[in-house]
Motif scaffolding. Sequence first.
Motif, PDB file in Angstrom:
ATOM      1  N   ARG A 139     -12.216  -8.659 -16.608  1.00 36.88           N
ATOM      2  CA  ARG A 139     -11.417  -8.390 -15.319  1.00 36.88           C
ATOM      3  C   ARG A 139     -11.398  -9.642 -14.757  1.00 36.88           C
ATOM      4  N   VAL A 140     -10.291  -9.483 -13.750  1.00 41.68           N
ATOM      5  CA  VAL A 140     -10.093 -11.070 -13.089  1.00 41.68           C
ATOM      6  C   VAL A 140     -10.283 -10.457 -11.310  1.00 41.68           C
ATOM      7  N   TYR A 141     -11.010 -11.178 -10.686  1.00 38.29           N
ATOM      8  CA  TYR A 141     -11.197 -11.073  -9.196  1.00 38.29           C
ATOM      9  C   TYR A 141     -10.811 -12.230  -8.503  1.00 38.29           C
ATOM     10  N   VAL A 142     -10.092 -12.129  -7.215  1.00 42.48           N
ATOM     11  CA  VAL A 142      -9.526 -13.203  -6.661  1.00 42.48           C
ATOM     12  C   VAL A 142      -9.686 -12.746  -5.049  1.00 42.48           C
ATOM     13  N   ILE A 143     -10.438 -13.907  -4.347  1.00 46.50           N
ATOM     14  CA  ILE A 143     -10.740 -13.548  -2.753  1.00 46.50           C
ATOM     15  C   ILE A 143      -9.874 -14.193  -1.816  1.00 46.50           C
ATOM     16  N   LEU A 144      -9.088 -13.559  -1.318  1.00 47.64           N
ATOM     17  CA  LEU A 144      -8.168 -13.890  -0.375  1.00 47.64           C
ATOM     18  C   LEU A 144      -8.727 -14.145   0.969  1.00 47.64           C
ATOM     19  N   GLY A 145      -7.985 -15.302   1.811  1.00 47.73           N
ATOM     20  CA  GLY A 145      -8.267 -15.179   3.156  1.00 47.73           C
ATOM     21  C   GLY A 145      -7.021 -14.443   4.162  1.00 47.73           C
ATOM     22  N   ASP A 146      -7.612 -13.738   5.352  1.00 52.46           N
ATOM     23  CA  ASP A 146      -6.479 -13.064   5.950  1.00 52.46           C
ATOM     24  C   ASP A 146      -5.367 -13.930   6.715  1.00 52.46           C
ATOM     25  N   GLY A 147      -5.716 -15.273   6.899  1.00 52.31           N
ATOM     26  CA  GLY A 147      -4.864 -16.055   7.360  1.00 52.31           C
ATOM     27  C   GLY A 147      -3.971 -16.723   6.338  1.00 52.31           C
ATOM     28  N   GLU A 148      -4.594 -16.793   4.980  1.00 59.22           N
ATOM     29  CA  GLU A 148      -3.816 -17.195   3.856  1.00 59.22           C
ATOM     30  C   GLU A 148      -2.694 -16.263   3.574  1.00 59.22           C
ATOM     31  N   ILE A 149      -2.806 -14.737   3.692  1.00 57.25           N
ATOM     32  CA  ILE A 149      -1.850 -13.904   3.297  1.00 57.25           C
ATOM     33  C   ILE A 149      -0.490 -13.991   4.085  1.00 57.25           C
ATOM     34  N   GLU A 150      -0.543 -15.015   5.140  1.00 56.81           N
ATOM     35  CA  GLU A 150       0.521 -15.191   5.959  1.00 56.81           C
ATOM     36  C   GLU A 150       1.465 -15.898   4.878  1.00 56.81           C
ATOM     37  N   GLU A 151       0.951 -16.663   3.811  1.00 53.93           N
ATOM     38  CA  GLU A 151       2.084 -17.406   2.770  1.00 53.93           C
ATOM     39  C   GLU A 151       2.714 -16.247   1.987  1.00 53.93           C
ATOM     40  N   GLY A 152       4.069 -16.816   1.888  1.00 56.81           N
ATOM     41  CA  GLY A 152       4.989 -16.079   1.348  1.00 56.81           C
ATOM     42  C   GLY A 152       4.614 -15.799  -0.301  1.00 56.81           C
ATOM     43  N   GLN A 153       4.091 -16.914  -0.863  1.00 62.53           N
ATOM     44  CA  GLN A 153       3.599 -16.832  -2.302  1.00 62.53           C
ATOM     45  C   GLN A 153       2.772 -15.476  -2.663  1.00 62.53           C
ATOM     46  N   ILE A 154       1.926 -15.329  -1.748  1.00 60.06           N
ATOM     47  CA  ILE A 154       0.870 -14.232  -1.957  1.00 60.06           C
ATOM     48  C   ILE A 154       2.118 -13.013  -1.980  1.00 60.06           C
ATOM     49  N   TRP A 155       2.990 -12.655  -1.445  1.00 62.92           N
ATOM     50  CA  TRP A 155       3.521 -11.208  -1.652  1.00 62.92           C
ATOM     51  C   TRP A 155       4.851 -11.584  -2.747  1.00 62.92           C
ATOM     52  N   GLU A 156       5.122 -12.603  -3.182  1.00 62.60           N
ATOM     53  CA  GLU A 156       5.913 -12.774  -4.604  1.00 62.60           C
ATOM     54  C   GLU A 156       4.704 -12.491  -5.721  1.00 62.60           C
ATOM     55  N   ALA A 157       3.377 -12.758  -5.612  1.00 64.77           N
ATOM     56  CA  ALA A 157       2.515 -12.532  -6.537  1.00 64.77           C
ATOM     57  C   ALA A 157       1.821 -11.037  -6.471  1.00 64.77           C
ATOM     58  N   ALA A 158       1.772 -10.536  -5.176  1.00 62.38           N
ATOM     59  CA  ALA A 158       1.672  -9.020  -5.054  1.00 62.38           C
ATOM     60  C   ALA A 158       2.830  -8.073  -5.726  1.00 62.38           C
ATOM     61  N   MET A 159       3.942  -8.530  -5.717  1.00 61.50           N
ATOM     62  CA  MET A 159       4.859  -7.791  -6.185  1.00 61.50           C
ATOM     63  C   MET A 159       4.907  -7.976  -7.776  1.00 61.50           C
ATOM     64  N   THR A 160       4.687  -9.157  -8.250  1.00 63.30           N
ATOM     65  CA  THR A 160       4.216  -9.558  -9.679  1.00 63.30           C
ATOM     66  C   THR A 160       3.388  -8.565 -10.337  1.00 63.30           C
ATOM     67  N   ALA A 161       2.053  -8.595  -9.593  1.00 62.44           N
ATOM     68  CA  ALA A 161       0.782  -7.808 -10.188  1.00 62.44           C
ATOM     69  C   ALA A 161       1.247  -6.456 -10.366  1.00 62.44           C
ATOM     70  N   ALA A 162       1.934  -5.977  -9.184  1.00 61.90           N
ATOM     71  CA  ALA A 162       2.273  -4.274  -9.326  1.00 61.90           C
ATOM     72  C   ALA A 162       3.359  -4.091 -10.451  1.00 61.90           C
ATOM     73  N   HIS A 163       4.394  -5.046 -10.765  1.00 59.34           N
ATOM     74  CA  HIS A 163       5.229  -4.831 -11.536  1.00 59.34           C
ATOM     75  C   HIS A 163       4.728  -4.892 -13.084  1.00 59.34           C
ATOM     76  N   TYR A 164       3.724  -5.864 -13.326  1.00 57.03           N
ATOM     77  CA  TYR A 164       3.150  -5.707 -14.554  1.00 57.03           C
ATOM     78  C   TYR A 164       1.903  -4.942 -14.785  1.00 57.03           C
ATOM     79  N   LYS A 165       1.746  -3.944 -13.650  1.00 58.72           N
ATOM     80  CA  LYS A 165       0.696  -2.998 -13.852  1.00 58.72           C
ATOM     81  C   LYS A 165      -0.770  -3.531 -14.070  1.00 58.72           C
ATOM     82  N   LEU A 166      -1.012  -4.454 -13.365  1.00 58.61           N
ATOM     83  CA  LEU A 166      -2.442  -5.457 -13.561  1.00 58.61           C
ATOM     84  C   LEU A 166      -3.414  -4.517 -12.953  1.00 58.61           C
ATOM     85  N   ASP A 167      -3.853  -3.488 -13.513  1.00 60.45           N
ATOM     86  CA  ASP A 167      -5.089  -2.749 -13.439  1.00 60.45           C
ATOM     87  C   ASP A 167      -6.441  -3.457 -13.518  1.00 60.45           C
TER      88      ASP A 167
END
Length: 273
Positions: A139-167
């Motif tokens: 399994r892979v764990y990632v710790i994010l900061g709440d100021g950090e998620i203002e970054e656009g790359q986070i949301w591109e990555a969020a879309m990618t993770a869901a697309h590839y069903k990374l459970d």
Amino acid sequence: MKIPELKNIAKNVRINIIEAVSAAKSGHPGGSLSCTDILTILYFEKMNIDPNNPKYEDRDRLVLSKGHAAPALYAVLSERGYFPKEELKKLRKINSMLQGHPDMKSTPGLDMTTGSLGQGLSAANGMALAAKLDKKDYRVYVILGDGEIEEGQIWEAAMTAAHYKLDNLTAILDNNGLQIDGKNEEVMNIQPIDEKFRAFGWNVIEADGHNFEELDKALEEAKATKGKPTIIIAKTIKGKGVSFMENQVGWHGVAPKKEEAEKAIEEIERGEA
């Protein structure tokens, strides 16, 4: 491991954070103290790891995307046995294995070099996708900061993770409500975080980031969720454990002076804050 044991480990980790940052005379105590309990339960209870074999191929991986909280990760790694605690006193020193932000080439137990905010989720996606392609069950764990998620790359990555069903991917948001310039909602409002991630196709869990029972339950639910990635929105307190640091944005990136460090350690030992 029982809850009292985890609490005691977290207490030791917080003391080590204060001592390390104070010795360095620079660093980020606030956000390190807020994610201490999250890192403690991962490394001492949940993750499949071996301190004697840091590059063990089937190990679980962790990416500290909010890399400025490196003192917390270093303190946990030393407590877990990856390297001697004496190294913590060399934080941010030239030629030290413990740089101001995580460097996977110099520190045992690190899976990713981080520090440029917004990039960690993309790296974690790659690790999780590799596990799928290689038919591995880590399994892979990632710790994010709440100021950090203002970054656009986070949301591109969020879309990618869901697309590839990374459970096999679990993101944990250290939701302490503060960033370097102030309150999240004043700098750049990120609410509603839960609805945003759900809209991107994620399983969303909310938990108290300082309650080991809630964190344990959330991490088990994430592990049991199939077909989509999970984010745990962990409500935390910046500067947790030190009364004069708690919820104070000024302690984002300021090291405590000798007297302040001594007072902070006394409070942590007594568990007053």
